[in-house]
Design a protein around this motif. Structure first.
Motif, short mmCIF file in Angstrom:
data_model
loop_
_atom_site.label_atom_id
_atom_site.label_comp_id
_atom_site.label_asym_id
_atom_site.label_seq_id
_atom_site.Cartn_x
_atom_site.Cartn_y
_atom_site.Cartn_z
N ALA A 358 -4.13 -2.22 -2.46
CA ALA A 358 -4.87 -0.97 -2.46
C ALA A 358 -4.49 -0.11 -1.27
O ALA A 358 -4.56 1.12 -1.34
CB ALA A 358 -6.37 -1.25 -2.45
N ILE A 359 -4.08 -0.74 -0.16
CA ILE A 359 -3.69 0.08 0.98
C ILE A 359 -2.17 0.24 1.04
O ILE A 359 -1.62 0.65 2.05
CB ILE A 359 -4.24 -0.47 2.32
N GLY A 360 -1.49 -0.08 -0.07
CA GLY A 360 -0.10 0.32 -0.21
C GLY A 360 0.96 -0.71 0.11
O GLY A 360 2.10 -0.36 0.40
N PRO A 471 -4.72 -4.02 -7.91
CA PRO A 471 -5.47 -3.58 -6.74
C PRO A 471 -6.97 -3.47 -7.01
O PRO A 471 -7.77 -3.59 -6.08
CB PRO A 471 -4.86 -2.22 -6.41
N ILE A 472 -7.36 -3.27 -8.25
CA ILE A 472 -8.78 -3.10 -8.56
C ILE A 472 -9.58 -4.37 -8.27
O ILE A 472 -10.80 -4.33 -8.12
CB ILE A 472 -8.96 -2.66 -10.04
N LEU B 54 -6.38 2.76 -7.93
CA LEU B 54 -6.61 1.32 -7.89
C LEU B 54 -6.68 0.80 -9.32
O LEU B 54 -6.42 -0.37 -9.58
CB LEU B 54 -7.91 0.98 -7.17
N ASP B 55 -7.06 1.68 -10.23
CA ASP B 55 -7.21 1.29 -11.63
C ASP B 55 -6.70 2.43 -12.49
O ASP B 55 -6.57 3.57 -12.02
CB ASP B 55 -8.70 1.02 -11.92
N THR B 78 2.32 2.55 -5.70
CA THR B 78 2.16 1.87 -4.42
C THR B 78 2.37 2.86 -3.29
O THR B 78 1.58 2.92 -2.34
CB THR B 78 3.18 0.72 -4.31
N ARG B 81 -0.62 5.24 -3.04
CA ARG B 81 -1.77 4.63 -2.36
C ARG B 81 -1.52 4.52 -0.86
O ARG B 81 -2.42 4.68 -0.05
CB ARG B 81 -2.04 3.23 -2.93
N ARG B 82 -0.27 4.25 -0.51
CA ARG B 82 0.06 4.03 0.89
C ARG B 82 0.09 5.33 1.69
O ARG B 82 -0.44 5.39 2.79
CB ARG B 82 1.42 3.33 0.98
N PRO B 107 -1.65 -0.61 7.11
CA PRO B 107 -1.04 0.45 6.27
C PRO B 107 0.18 1.06 6.94
O PRO B 107 1.14 1.42 6.26
CB PRO B 107 -2.16 1.49 6.14
N GLU B 109 2.23 -0.53 8.90
CA GLU B 109 3.32 -1.49 8.75
C GLU B 109 3.99 -1.29 7.40
O GLU B 109 5.22 -1.27 7.30
CB GLU B 109 2.77 -2.92 8.87
N PHE B 110 3.17 -1.13 6.36
CA PHE B 110 3.74 -0.94 5.02
C PHE B 110 4.51 0.37 4.95
O PHE B 110 5.43 0.51 4.17
CB PHE B 110 2.64 -0.98 3.96
N ARG B 112 6.28 1.40 7.33
CA ARG B 112 7.41 1.17 8.23
C ARG B 112 7.35 1.99 9.51
O ARG B 112 8.36 2.49 10.00
CB ARG B 112 8.74 1.45 7.51
#
Ligand SMILES: Nc1ncnc2c1ncn2[C@@H]1O[C@H](COP(=O)(O)OP(=O)(O)OP(=O)(O)O)[C@@H](O)[C@H]1O
Ligand SMILES: [Mg+2]
Lengths: 478, 230
Positions: A358-360, A471-472, B54-55, B78, B81-82, B107, B109-110, B112
């Motif tokens: 959810a946070i990527g 993610p949900i 998320l959904d 992805t 969301r990030r 977040p 870190e993801f 970069r």
């Protein structure tokens, strides 16, 4: 990447009790795997050393016979031709092994004064010679002589000692026979060039040849020099050279031209063994099979080196197989442990995986994190397990080997070689000797590589499962 | 610009289906501070999860700056969301065995971001939500509910998202700290032109927003009343 690793290490110890238990189980499995690998290597090394010690020679004997013992039909020149036609065979040497009784002893025996003693050597003899054996019978010789006499196997029907007339109760005198080998070239029955220390190699291989090579100790005992003469079955032979065979037993023998030996002892065309040289050591096994097929498995026995060696190699080979299977089984066990534990962990952390998504977090980052987490457990297990293996593998390998040679020996003991044979069995175990295991860096790295590979494979399924978490999941309660 | 067009979400539970979000449409200009109000179980969290990708919605489109998020492939989702969304979860959802600071750094870190930069920004964000330095290195599962909530907010802000979706961001905070968080979110809409959409029962918070929506029986309706806080 570094943070992923740090998280994996942290996660690996979130549940300390469980992780500890997993590490212990993994250590046992990995330790077992490493011990088995080490044992496998040690045994493999020993096998190739043993095989290397015989080189690429095969020996063909009449089926059921070895040396002077057993029965069967003799080999012939036709077999030499057939053997030469087999693939990978580079040369074939036929030899005829003979046992020559000393003439004087025979004369006495025939005179009846000591009936049953002199004639009763194991297996009797093929002819006579004027030579005196350089080897005293000693305790071993007399013991064998006795058992040979008791079993009454002399070709001339020597009576056993029990009804041996006035031989009863007296100290029996007895001389060992002189062994003679008929050769068709400059090589002995093992395919090695005869080591002539003075004089010349045999050069006349005609049936009428009177050349002979005499072993050093035999020459000494009988005062023979190059050019001296002695008799074999009343035929005068001339010493062409003196050879050194390396052992007292070998040096108590003579070499005769094959055709002459056949003629002298009335065994024209007969051969007691073929020595076959194979072009390379890799082909020894396959050539052994094709040679057996070419000559007929009911007629001949084909062996690589001695039978002791064969039994040593085959019992070692079974140890090698057992250890390989155990290595693989232990590896698979380790892999399964990793698989199951990681599936459990992934199920437990569904929600957290959902948070990361959810946070990527990309799927591969999460997957990598779980694979690394598994590897952390495996590496610790491997370190502990390997340490255990280092201390126990030598014992394990030796235990495996001795257990297997014990069964091989028992099997051999039941078949044929009973009583007063030539030192009996147990030679296989002697050849194997003490197995020392050393954990070389190559073995260690190879084993650890295999462990890590299996563990990574085991972790891949759970890692793949994380990709399926949506993610949900983060909004669902636990 | 966030545009929501005819979005529906239905769940099948047993033999009957429920539709907590039914044909919802609205749009928010970039930089708007908006609130969604509604009874418990009215579908507020469900709607937020659809906006935050998320959904997946059963039907309808969510457009962000002209891009239809509903049809993006997984890899792009992805990234969406990030980089574009900051989500404050109703249950905070911190990673329990990481410290407050490490949670905020995740977040980044993801995305970069360099490690030193991550650490500096995480510390700064935690200061902004009034978490003192001694709390930064405490494991998330050792924090109080209100502290966790603030870490969750700091984490949502980490990548400077275009849109912040906050599910009851002040639900566990005292009045004073709640005020502070409201001010923080509000200032983001002003200084960073961030769109902030909060779900709340907190009238103090609702009163400070630019627009308010009420979700009832799956339908969203905007509320206009006298006390606008602009
Ligand atoms: N995965 C699901 N499966 C079935 N029903 C669900 C699912 N998720 C939510 N619901 C139902 O959808 C409705 C809306 O739930 P949601 O969590 O959006 O409510 P909410 O408005 O956030 O309530 P609250 O203010 O209490 O947080 C509820 O009736 C809930 O039971
Ligand atoms: Mg909710």
């Amino acid at each position: 990447m570094l943070s992923v690793l740090a998280r994996s290490v942290g996660n690996a110890f979130r549940n300390k009790v469980r992780s500890g238990a997993v590490v212990v189980i993994l250590a046992v499995a990995i330790g077992l795997a490493m011990s088995m690998l080490v044992a496998n290597q040690a045994v493999g090394d020993r096998i190739s050393a043993l095989k290397g010690s015989v080189g690429n020679n095969l020996t063909v004997n009449p089926a059921g016979a070895r040396g002077f013992q057993g029965g069967g039909e003799p080999l012939t020149a036709a077999d030499v031709t057939k053997a030469k036609a087999v693939a990978h065979v580079s040369s074939v040497t036929g030899t005829l092994s003979l046992r020559l009784r000393t003439e004087t002893a025979t004369t006495t025996a025939q005179a009846g004064t000591q009936a049953g003693t002199a004639q009763g050597g194991p297996g009797g003899g093929d002819g006579t010679t004027s030579l005196q054996s350089a080897v005293e019978p000693g305790t071993l010789g007399n013991r064998q002589n006795q058992s040979g006499a008791q079993s009454g196997q002399g070709p001339q029907g020597a009576p056993g000692s029990g009804n041996g007339g006035n031989g009863n109760g007296t100290v029996r005198t007895f001389t060992l026979p002189v062994s003679a080998t008929g050769v068709a070239g400059t090589e002995d029955a093992n395919g090695n060039t005869i080591n002539v220390t003075s004089g010349k190699q045999l050069s006349n291989f005609a049936a009428t040849s009177t050349q002979a090579l005499v072993g050093t100790t035999l020459a000494q005992k009988n005062n023979l020099k190059v050019g001296s003469t002695f008799t074999v079955d009343s035929t005068k032979m001339t010493v062409a050279g003196i050879f050194d065979g390396g052992t007292v037993f070998d040096n108590n023998g003579i070499y005769l031209p094959l055709a002459a030996a056949q003629k002298l002892t009335g065994q024209t065309g007969q051969i007691s063994a073929l020595t076959v040289k194979v072009d390379s050591i890799e082909n020894v096994d396959s050539t052994k099979t094709s040679l057996t097929n070419a000559l007929g498995s009911t007629r001949v026995d084909v062996t690589a080196g001695s039978r002791n060696l064969d039994s040593a190699v085959s019992s070692l080979a079974s140890v090698q197989n057992i250890s390989l299977i155990a290595f693989i089984a232990a590896l698979v066990t380790a892999g399964l442990i990793v698989l199951l534990i990681m599936i459990m962990v992934v199920r437990e952390r569904r929600r957290e995986i959902g948070v990361l998504k959810a946070i990527g977090a990309p799927n591969r980052t999460i997957g990598l994190q779980f694979v690394l987490e598994a590897l952390v457990l495996v590496v610790i297990g491997a370190v502990v397990g390997t340490a255990v293996a280092v201390f126990s593998s030598s014992g394990i390998a030796s235990a495996l080997v001795s257990a297997n040679t014990a069964t091989a020996g028992a099997r051999g003991g039941r078949g044929g070689f009973g009583g007063g044979g030539f030192g009996g069995f147990g030679g296989g175990a002697q050849l194997i000797g003490n197995l020392t295991t050393t954990i070389g860096p190559g073995t260690l790295l190879g084993g650890l590589g295999a462990v890590l590979l299996i563990a990574a494979l085991g972790a891949l399924v759970p890692a793949w499962l994380t990709a399926k978490v949506r993610p949900i999941e983060v909004l669902r309660g636990e | 610009m966030l545009e929501v067009r005819n979005v529906s979400k239905q769940f099948k539970s047993g033999d009957h289906t429920i539709k907590p979000v039914n044909d919802v449409s609205f749009s928010l200009e970039q930089g708007t501070f908006a609130a969604i109000l509604g009874k418990s179980g009215s579908g507020k969290s469900t709607l937020l999860s659809l906006l935050g990708a998320l959904d997946k919605a059963t039907s309808g489109d969510v457009m962000v700056d002209g891009v239809n998020v509903s049809t993006l492939p997984d890899g792009k989702l992805t990234a969406y969301r990030r980089n574009d969304i900051g989500f404050v979860f109703q249950q905070y959802n911190l990673v329990p065995n990481l410290t407050a600071k490490e949670n905020v750094m995740l977040p980044m870190e993801f995305a970069r971001v360099r490690r030193s930069e991550r650490q500096a920004r995480a510390a700064e964000l935690l200061e902004q939500v009034e978490l003192e330095a001694d709390v930064h290195d405490r494991k998330a599962n050792r924090l109080s509910g209100g502290q966790q909530q603030r870490v969750s907010i700091a984490r949502a802000l980490a990548n400077n998202p275009k849109i912040i979706l906050a599910d009851e961001p002040t639900g566990n905070l005292d009045e004073q700290t709640g005020e502070l968080i409201i001010e923080l979110l509000r200032s983001l809409t002003r200084t960073q032109n961030t769109t902030v959409l909060v779900v709340t029962h907190d009238m103090a918070l609702a009163r400070k927003t630019d627009r308010r929506f009420r979700l009832a029986k799956g339908s969203l309706a905007e509320e206009f009343d006298r006390s606008r806080a602009r």
